[in-house]
Design an enzyme around this catalytic site. Structure first.
Site, PDB file in Angstrom:
ATOM      1  N   ASP A  67      30.248  34.188  31.274  1.00 53.06           N
ATOM      2  CA  ASP A  67      30.886  35.290  30.547  1.00 53.06           C
ATOM      3  C   ASP A  67      30.634  35.075  29.064  1.00 53.06           C
ATOM      4  OD1 ASP A  67      32.752  33.356  29.717  1.00 53.06           O
ATOM      5  OD2 ASP A  67      34.282  33.995  31.132  1.00 53.06           O
ATOM      6  N   ASP A 128      46.344  34.179  35.338  1.00 53.96           N
ATOM      7  CA  ASP A 128      46.605  35.432  36.067  1.00 53.96           C
ATOM      8  C   ASP A 128      45.767  35.511  37.347  1.00 53.96           C
ATOM      9  OD1 ASP A 128      44.147  35.569  34.898  1.00 53.96           O
ATOM     10  OD2 ASP A 128      44.304  37.684  34.334  1.00 53.96           O
ATOM     11  N   HIS A 130      42.445  34.881  37.354  1.00 53.32           N
ATOM     12  CA  HIS A 130      41.073  35.319  37.075  1.00 53.32           C
ATOM     13  C   HIS A 130      40.045  34.217  37.329  1.00 53.32           C
ATOM     14  CE1 HIS A 130      41.742  33.983  32.686  1.00 53.32           C
ATOM     15  NE2 HIS A 130      40.646  33.341  33.038  1.00 53.32           N
TER      16      HIS A 130
END
Ligand code: PGA
Length: 240
Positions: A67, A128, A130
């Site tokens: 990413d 969360d 992810h």
């Protein structure tokens, strides 16, 4: 799924380093493509690997970030972190580093295919649920490949990205990430998880329903998915 539980963070880092080194060694014979993670969980693992890589060169190994958070007028945050934690201390040659960013993300699934696919992706678990930049609340199903995600999707994401970028004025409009289909297309997935603060989310990832709200729950469907976690991180597994 394969779950490896270690006594503590140090041992988790050693086991993870062995997984990574096992793949790096394969680079003696053939091209090996590894996608690697920044963040705080792999810090010790990279220190351990540094020792091993200092006298060995594995030129057939290629490293990919999965990413990138672009910053206006600066370099991408993920690559900056990977260079600092891993590539620079381990003296990885520039020719072995494949940069994924906001300029090339649209063609990146094709590029990965042409490169022979990712042999192993090592990733962390976000609070969360992810994986990579696939934050809860950002997925449009599980079918997407490399994707751009708006930095303005909601206030929580916007604030976090502004903070990471060094202020609102430096924040770009979007960040990019390997999507769920890209990660599921990797030959092997290894997730490293450490600490009590990850216990609740790890329980949801491994024992809850497979759903978009907990993005990493999807990874359970991959045929070669290993979780390396310390005792604290698994402390809620199997409990009501
Ligand atoms: P961490 O990050 O290793 O810093 O906890 C994991 C992640 O957010 O993907």
């Amino acid at each position: 799924m394969n779950l490896i539980v270690t006594e503590n963070y140090e041992n988790m880092s050693r086991v993870a380093a062995m997984e990574l080194m096992g793949k790096i060694v394969e680079g003696k014979e053939k091209r090996v493509n590894l996608s690697v993670t920044g963040g705080k969980t792999p810090v010790r693992m990279y220190e351990i690997i540094q020792e091993f890589l200092k006298d060995n060169k594995f030129e057939n190994v290629h490293y990919y970030n999965f990413d990138e958070i672009p910053v206006k007028g600066g370099s991408g945050l993920t690559m900056d972190t990977l260079r600092r934690l891993f590539f620079q201390p381990c003296r990885i040659d520039e020719a072995q580093i494949d940069v994924f960013d906001e300029k090339n993300y649209m063609h990146y699934d094709k590029k990965l295919e042409e490169d022979g696919g990712i042999d192993m992706i090592m990733l962390g678990l976000g609070p969360d649920g992810h994986f990579c930049g696939n934050l809860s609340g950002t997925l449009n199903g599980f079918g997407e490949g490399c994707r751009a995600v708006s930095n303005h999707l909601n206030e929580r994401i916007e604030k976090r990205l502004a903070f990471l970028s060094g202020g609102m004025d430096k924040m770009a409009d979007y960040y990019v990430t390997f999507g769920p289909a890209t990660v599921m297309g990797c030959k092997k997935i290894v997730m490293i998880v450490s600490g009590m603060e990850k216990a609740e989310i790890l329980k949801k990832v491994l024992e809850g329903p497979i759903c978009e709200e907990i993005p990493s729950s999807l990874l359970r469907l991959h045929p070669d998915f290993t979780v390396i976690a310390d005792k604290d991180a698994v402390s809620l597994l199997g409990k009501k």
